[in-house]
Write an enzyme that holds these catalytic residues in place. Sequence first.
Site, PDB file in Angstrom:
ATOM      1  N   ASN A 168     -12.522 -45.527  -8.586  1.00 14.41           N
ATOM      2  CA  ASN A 168     -12.554 -45.894  -7.209  1.00 14.41           C
ATOM      3  C   ASN A 168     -13.998 -45.262  -6.554  1.00 14.41           C
ATOM      4  O   ASN A 168     -14.140 -44.240  -6.282  1.00 14.41           O
ATOM      5  CB  ASN A 168     -11.496 -45.256  -6.390  1.00 14.41           C
ATOM      6  CG  ASN A 168     -11.135 -45.613  -5.127  1.00 14.41           C
ATOM      7  OD1 ASN A 168     -11.990 -46.519  -4.479  1.00 14.41           O
ATOM      8  ND2 ASN A 168     -10.203 -45.022  -4.615  1.00 14.41           N
TER       9      ASN A 168
ATOM     10  N   LYS B 128     -14.287 -41.492  -7.215  1.00 11.49           N
ATOM     11  CA  LYS B 128     -13.139 -40.845  -7.549  1.00 11.49           C
ATOM     12  C   LYS B 128     -12.602 -41.420  -9.008  1.00 11.49           C
ATOM     13  O   LYS B 128     -12.616 -42.532  -9.318  1.00 11.49           O
ATOM     14  CB  LYS B 128     -12.139 -41.179  -6.556  1.00 11.49           C
ATOM     15  CG  LYS B 128     -10.980 -40.168  -6.260  1.00 11.49           C
ATOM     16  CD  LYS B 128     -10.422 -40.526  -4.902  1.00 11.49           C
ATOM     17  CE  LYS B 128      -8.925 -40.186  -5.127  1.00 11.49           C
ATOM     18  NZ  LYS B 128      -8.477 -40.610  -3.679  1.00 11.49           N
TER      19      LYS B 128
ATOM     20  N   ARG C 172     -11.252 -50.012  -8.951  1.00 11.01           N
ATOM     21  CA  ARG C 172     -10.633 -50.619  -7.832  1.00 11.01           C
ATOM     22  C   ARG C 172     -11.721 -51.363  -7.164  1.00 11.01           C
ATOM     23  O   ARG C 172     -13.015 -50.644  -6.836  1.00 11.01           O
ATOM     24  CB  ARG C 172     -10.227 -49.419  -6.939  1.00 11.01           C
ATOM     25  CG  ARG C 172      -9.842 -50.011  -5.687  1.00 11.01           C
ATOM     26  CD  ARG C 172      -9.691 -48.748  -4.702  1.00 11.01           C
ATOM     27  NE  ARG C 172      -9.091 -49.176  -3.413  1.00 11.01           N
ATOM     28  CZ  ARG C 172      -9.443 -48.589  -2.154  1.00 11.01           C
ATOM     29  NH1 ARG C 172     -10.132 -47.661  -2.329  1.00 11.01           N
ATOM     30  NH2 ARG C 172      -8.864 -49.090  -1.199  1.00 11.01           N
TER      31      ARG C 172
ATOM     32  N   HIS D 115      -5.186 -51.986   0.687  1.00  8.34           N
ATOM     33  CA  HIS D 115      -4.086 -51.072   0.093  1.00  8.34           C
ATOM     34  C   HIS D 115      -3.143 -51.831  -0.681  1.00  8.34           C
ATOM     35  O   HIS D 115      -1.798 -51.608  -0.932  1.00  8.34           O
ATOM     36  CB  HIS D 115      -3.183 -50.612   1.153  1.00  8.34           C
ATOM     37  CG  HIS D 115      -3.850 -49.539   1.844  1.00  8.34           C
ATOM     38  ND1 HIS D 115      -3.687 -49.262   3.250  1.00  8.34           N
ATOM     39  CD2 HIS D 115      -5.045 -48.624   1.658  1.00  8.34           C
ATOM     40  CE1 HIS D 115      -4.546 -48.405   3.793  1.00  8.34           C
ATOM     41  NE2 HIS D 115      -5.387 -47.718   2.696  1.00  8.34           N
TER      42      HIS D 115
ATOM     43  N   ASN E   4      -5.161 -41.854   5.772  1.00  6.29           N
ATOM     44  CA  ASN E   4      -6.193 -41.913   6.750  1.00  6.29           C
ATOM     45  C   ASN E   4      -6.137 -43.317   7.038  1.00  6.29           C
ATOM     46  O   ASN E   4      -6.645 -43.431   8.141  1.00  6.29           O
ATOM     47  CB  ASN E   4      -7.530 -41.471   5.606  1.00  6.29           C
ATOM     48  CG  ASN E   4      -7.723 -39.837   6.179  1.00  6.29           C
ATOM     49  OD1 ASN E   4      -7.610 -39.245   7.176  1.00  6.29           O
ATOM     50  ND2 ASN E   4      -8.045 -39.324   5.081  1.00  6.29           N
TER      51      ASN E   4
ATOM     52  N   ARG F 149      -9.791 -44.989  12.577  1.00  4.33           N
ATOM     53  CA  ARG F 149     -10.016 -46.434  13.295  1.00  4.33           C
ATOM     54  C   ARG F 149      -9.265 -46.753  14.214  1.00  4.33           C
ATOM     55  O   ARG F 149      -7.843 -46.169  14.431  1.00  4.33           O
ATOM     56  CB  ARG F 149      -9.845 -47.233  11.998  1.00  4.33           C
ATOM     57  CG  ARG F 149     -10.593 -47.074  10.687  1.00  4.33           C
ATOM     58  CD  ARG F 149     -10.374 -48.153   9.598  1.00  4.33           C
ATOM     59  NE  ARG F 149     -10.703 -47.321   8.477  1.00  4.33           N
ATOM     60  CZ  ARG F 149     -10.211 -47.478   7.300  1.00  4.33           C
ATOM     61  NH1 ARG F 149      -9.239 -48.238   7.191  1.00  4.33           N
ATOM     62  NH2 ARG F 149     -10.898 -47.080   6.171  1.00  4.33           N
TER      63      ARG F 149
ATOM     64  N   ASN G 213       4.298 -37.037   3.269  1.00  2.00           N
ATOM     65  CA  ASN G 213       4.296 -35.499   3.416  1.00  2.00           C
ATOM     66  C   ASN G 213       4.917 -35.221   4.942  1.00  2.00           C
ATOM     67  O   ASN G 213       5.361 -34.034   5.166  1.00  2.00           O
ATOM     68  CB  ASN G 213       3.011 -34.964   3.260  1.00  2.00           C
ATOM     69  CG  ASN G 213       2.489 -35.047   1.902  1.00  2.00           C
ATOM     70  OD1 ASN G 213       3.271 -34.547   0.992  1.00  2.00           O
ATOM     71  ND2 ASN G 213       1.621 -35.649   1.547  1.00  2.00           N
TER      72      ASN G 213
ATOM     73  N   GLU H 208      -1.860 -45.436  -7.196  1.00  2.00           N
ATOM     74  CA  GLU H 208      -2.783 -46.559  -7.204  1.00  2.00           C
ATOM     75  C   GLU H 208      -3.681 -46.511  -8.767  1.00  2.00           C
ATOM     76  O   GLU H 208      -3.739 -47.471  -9.355  1.00  2.00           O
ATOM     77  CB  GLU H 208      -3.637 -46.653  -6.106  1.00  2.00           C
ATOM     78  CG  GLU H 208      -3.085 -47.200  -4.934  1.00  2.00           C
ATOM     79  CD  GLU H 208      -3.805 -46.759  -3.630  1.00  2.00           C
ATOM     80  OE1 GLU H 208      -3.803 -45.581  -3.121  1.00  2.00           O
ATOM     81  OE2 GLU H 208      -4.673 -47.438  -3.137  1.00  2.00           O
TER      82      GLU H 208
END
Length: 394
Positions: free
Chosen positions: A8, A15, A89, A178, A209, A239, A334, A382
Amino acid sequence: MSKTIAINAGSSSLKWQLYEMPEEVVIAKGLIERIGLSDSVSTVSFEGDKHVVVKDIHNHTEAVSILMNDLKSLKIIEHFSEISGTGHRVVAGGELFKSSVLITDEIAKQVEELSDLAPLHNPANVAGIHAFRALLPNATHVAVFDTAFHTTMPPVAFRYPVPNDYYEKYAVRKYGAHGTSHMYVAQKAAEYLGQAPESLKLITAHIGNGVSLTAVDGGKSVDTSMGFTPLAGVMMGTRTGELDASVIPHIMAKTGISDVAEVIDIFNKKSGLAGISEISSDMRDIIKGRAAGDAKATLAFDMFVNRIQKYIGQYLAVLNGADALIFTAGIGENSVEVRDAIVSGLSWFGLDIDESKNVVGADGVISTPNAKVKVLVIPTDEELVIVRDVDKFK
Ligand code: ADP
């Protein structure tokens, strides 16, 4: 046995997660941050240890070569050739990519050409693709698009009410984001509920986020809250989500900001929870501030919840009712408080949370037995979707 790596690549980060396939076991994972800036940080997590190296990493090509050499020096692999697949990705696939594809020179070029739709991300994705193809010439390289799952949206959902030319000539429409996460949790929800995906109407809420909600009808995305870019939809960590476009010239006139890109940057990076709370973009800090009676943190929390509730209402209308609402991503998985606040305002629609199930570590159904619309928590994955897609091409 073979190893597949999920990549990613962001504008200044990379990542990754390395899997043993087909066992789907995570062998190691890591993150390279501050690429192109000074003091870049490469973190590798392997066998319970974290290995951190700080040094200047100038670009994504260099980042990939450092990552591959780290894998060797930490004895995670012996030879590069053990990695037989890479999955990338890609943020924007436009209307062109409706599913994952094997990367060829032509595909890499097409991904690059779609950079208009994700100027920060697609160039980074392409840089990662080129670097891995150069280092692993015999591996299977696959692009997995964040937008692919949403290509099933009908025109009534994806078109903006602007002059037709803007769509036909300039590709102005809703693409969403997403997608991999929404698809994964929608499929998992069907498993959890013991029903065929085709028979279910779901609202998936990816709340991290970045935040987006999707209406999933019979396993297909029929509407989603993010738009031409991920700036649209609900309020997020930094955002705005949707607002009246007329605000832009007004802000420019009042503040003297002359470059519209600067306003968009503020809407992307300094707004949302961060802009309202003036504390943080991180929901944990907002919850702490709210508990301490901070008025701005409380307003930020309430606005965040309100925007999500309104989208759930929209999608109950789009789907004409739903079987389940699914919470996923950092906050959705969470935060007991956020889930409770969202659902408790929707009792008229038949949503009802069981407080004894809405706990830290919840995984599965958290609604009461009689709730008309079930509520589930499903951790997203993902990376797993990405490596599974790579293996389909091996
Ligand atoms: P990204 O969109 O960057 O992948 P994540 O899905 O990791 O983000 O979500 C990050 C968000 O999840 C942050 O706002 C963080 O505060 C929130 N989060 C993580 N753990 C908790 C928790 N226990 N309670 C509330 N919020 C949490």
